[in-house]
Design an enzyme around this catalytic site. Structure first.
Site, short mmCIF file in Angstrom:
data_model
loop_
_atom_site.label_atom_id
_atom_site.label_comp_id
_atom_site.label_asym_id
_atom_site.label_seq_id
_atom_site.Cartn_x
_atom_site.Cartn_y
_atom_site.Cartn_z
N TRP A 119 77.32 -3.84 26.09
CA TRP A 119 77.95 -3.85 24.77
C TRP A 119 79.13 -2.89 24.74
O TRP A 119 80.16 -3.18 24.13
CB TRP A 119 76.94 -3.54 23.67
CG TRP A 119 75.83 -4.55 23.62
CD1 TRP A 119 74.51 -4.33 23.87
CD2 TRP A 119 75.95 -5.95 23.34
NE1 TRP A 119 73.80 -5.51 23.76
CE2 TRP A 119 74.66 -6.51 23.43
CE3 TRP A 119 77.02 -6.79 23.02
CZ2 TRP A 119 74.41 -7.87 23.22
CZ3 TRP A 119 76.78 -8.14 22.80
CH2 TRP A 119 75.49 -8.67 22.90
N ASP A 161 78.49 2.40 17.99
CA ASP A 161 77.73 1.17 17.82
C ASP A 161 76.26 1.58 17.80
O ASP A 161 75.74 2.07 18.80
CB ASP A 161 78.03 0.23 19.01
CG ASP A 161 77.20 -1.05 18.97
OD1 ASP A 161 76.38 -1.22 18.05
OD2 ASP A 161 77.38 -1.88 19.89
N LYS A 171 68.60 -6.22 14.95
CA LYS A 171 67.73 -5.48 15.87
C LYS A 171 66.71 -4.67 15.07
O LYS A 171 65.52 -4.91 15.17
CB LYS A 171 68.55 -4.55 16.78
CG LYS A 171 69.72 -5.24 17.50
CD LYS A 171 69.26 -6.15 18.61
CE LYS A 171 70.32 -7.12 19.12
NZ LYS A 171 71.60 -6.54 19.51
C1 LIG Z 1 72.97 -6.96 19.97
C2 LIG Z 1 73.98 -5.91 20.10
C3 LIG Z 1 75.33 -6.17 19.85
C4 LIG Z 1 75.87 -7.54 19.49
O1 LIG Z 1 75.57 -7.83 18.18
P1 LIG Z 1 76.10 -9.20 17.50
O2 LIG Z 1 75.63 -8.99 16.08
O3 LIG Z 1 75.44 -10.33 18.20
O4 LIG Z 1 77.57 -9.26 17.61
C5 LIG Z 1 76.22 -5.12 19.96
N1 LIG Z 1 75.81 -3.89 20.30
C6 LIG Z 1 74.52 -3.61 20.55
C7 LIG Z 1 74.13 -2.21 20.92
C8 LIG Z 1 73.56 -4.61 20.46
O5 LIG Z 1 72.28 -4.34 20.70
#
Ligand SMILES: *Cc1c(COP(=O)(O)O)cnc(C)c1O
Length: 354
Positions: free
Chosen positions: A100, A167, A191
């Site tokens: 990511w 993030d 998540k």
């Molecule tokens: C799942 C995830 C993403 C991607 O998220 P989307 O909502 O599918 O764009 C980005 N960063 C992390 C740390 C993730 O676990």
């Protein structure tokens, strides 16, 4: 439901949250209408959005500290770009701790100079990079607090005066943390927060108007903040379900409460990974994630013995990501100690059988 859900995302939510969300689709709070057929400008939905934003800040300890919580669409993946669009004027630093982060770096590069200050790619991202230099003229430093695929997590933050951006898609609301160290962070809901379809962005109001480029309205944090996340029609069902989950967190002791529980849950699974001679953990011990425990068989051929055991025990979603292989037990807030014990029992039965 009778399955133990270890899915990495979309992922487990508390049973009561799912029941209450389902009920609201049938009828919201005895108003004679469904949640998903009322105007987002109705007083009922405005109250839902306001509470979702204010409770987010409250749980994070950021009330009255100059932050705005906003809900937007496009997933964390849009934030990779949107962050840079709003904050990257000259150059930004990024720490590459996984898939990511790599994607975030590639999107930011479209807009400006990006310095990859450190990376753990040399060991297939099984650790969190440490001990790198951070230039003090960066617009911001971006990190990924929890690396969902590799099972690593920041326990402490780099020491810097550069604005921090993160993030937090897979560990937001999972632990007490000094969130005021960040100028901005974001998390896709699916998540540890709610269903897919909405992303929470928390941003310091002083971060608005940082760049000279013209920002299209839908990509502009300030536009969304000023419109109280109602610049366009918000995804009403995900936002409401996130609110139910935030209330559940508040009821369970806030981030202190769920954090203490998450520590116990992580200890239960990691103790077994370390004790059981047939397994080995993937991530560096000191960087292990409390949300995603990654582990492999020492002998891959024994998967034919282990896999039927956990399948028969009604465990779902345990397969590791293809870039790590093996197994990944995602143990987000809603995961119970009992379900983890079921997995540990399977690992012990496997040891006796193999
Ligand atoms: C799942 C995830 C993403 C991607 O998220 P989307 O909502 O599918 O764009 C980005 N960063 C992390 C740390 C993730 O676990």
């Amino acid at each position: 439901m009778n399955k133990h859900n270890f899915s990495a995302g979309p992922a487990i939510l508390p049973q009561e949250v799912i029941k209450d969300a389902a009920q609201a689709v049938l009828e919201l709070d005895n108003i004679g209408l469904s949640l998903i057929e009322i105007s987002h400008r109705s007083k009922e939905f405005i109250a839902i959005m306001e509470e979702a934003c204010s409770l987010s800040l409250k749980l994070l300890g950021l009330e009255n500290k100059g932050y705005k919580a906003i809900f937007v669409q496009g997933g964390a993946s849009l934030q990779f770009f949107m962050t840079a669009y709003n904050l990257l004027e000259t150059k930004a630093g990024y720490i590459n701790s996984g898939t990511w982060s790599t994607k975030a770096i590639n999107e930011a590069k479209i807009l400006g100079e990006v310095l990859e200050l450190a990376s753990s790619k040399d060991k297939n991202f099984n650790y969190i990079p440490k001990g790198y230099d951070i230039p003090n003229d960066l617009d911001y430093l971006h990190l990924t607090t929890n690396n969902t695929i590799f099972g690593t997590q920041y326990k402490t933050l780099p020491d810097t005066n550069v604005p921090l951006v993160a993030d937090m898609s897979s560990d937001i609301f999972s632990r007490p943390f000094d969130y005021s160290k960040f100028d901005m962070f974001y998390a896709g809901a699916q998540k540890n927060m709610g269903p897919a379809g909405v992303t929470l962005v928390v941003i310091k109001e002083s971060s608005f108007n940082k760049v000279s480029r013209v920002i299209p309205s839908m990509l502009n944090y300030e536009v969304h903040a000023k419109a109280e996340s109602m610049f366009n029609t918000p995804p009403v069902f995900p936002v409401y379900t996130v609110l139910l989950n935030l209330r559940w967190i508040a009821k369970n002791g806030g981030l202190e409460g769920v954090g203490a529980q998450n520590d116990k849950k992580a200890a239960l699974i990691y103790n077994e990974i370390d004790r059981n001679p047939l397994f080995e953990g993937f991530a560096n011990q000191e960087d292990r994630s409390n949300m995603n425990a990654t582990f492999n068989l020492k002998d891959d051929k024994l998967a034919s013995v282990f896999d039927p055991l956990w399948n028969q025990a009604n465990i779902s979603g345990l397969k590791g990501h293809r870039s790590v292989g093996g197994y990944r037990a995602s143990i987000y807030n809603a995961m119970t100690m009992e379900s983890i014990q079921v997995l540990v029992d399977c690992m012990q039965e496997f040891e006796r059988k193999a």
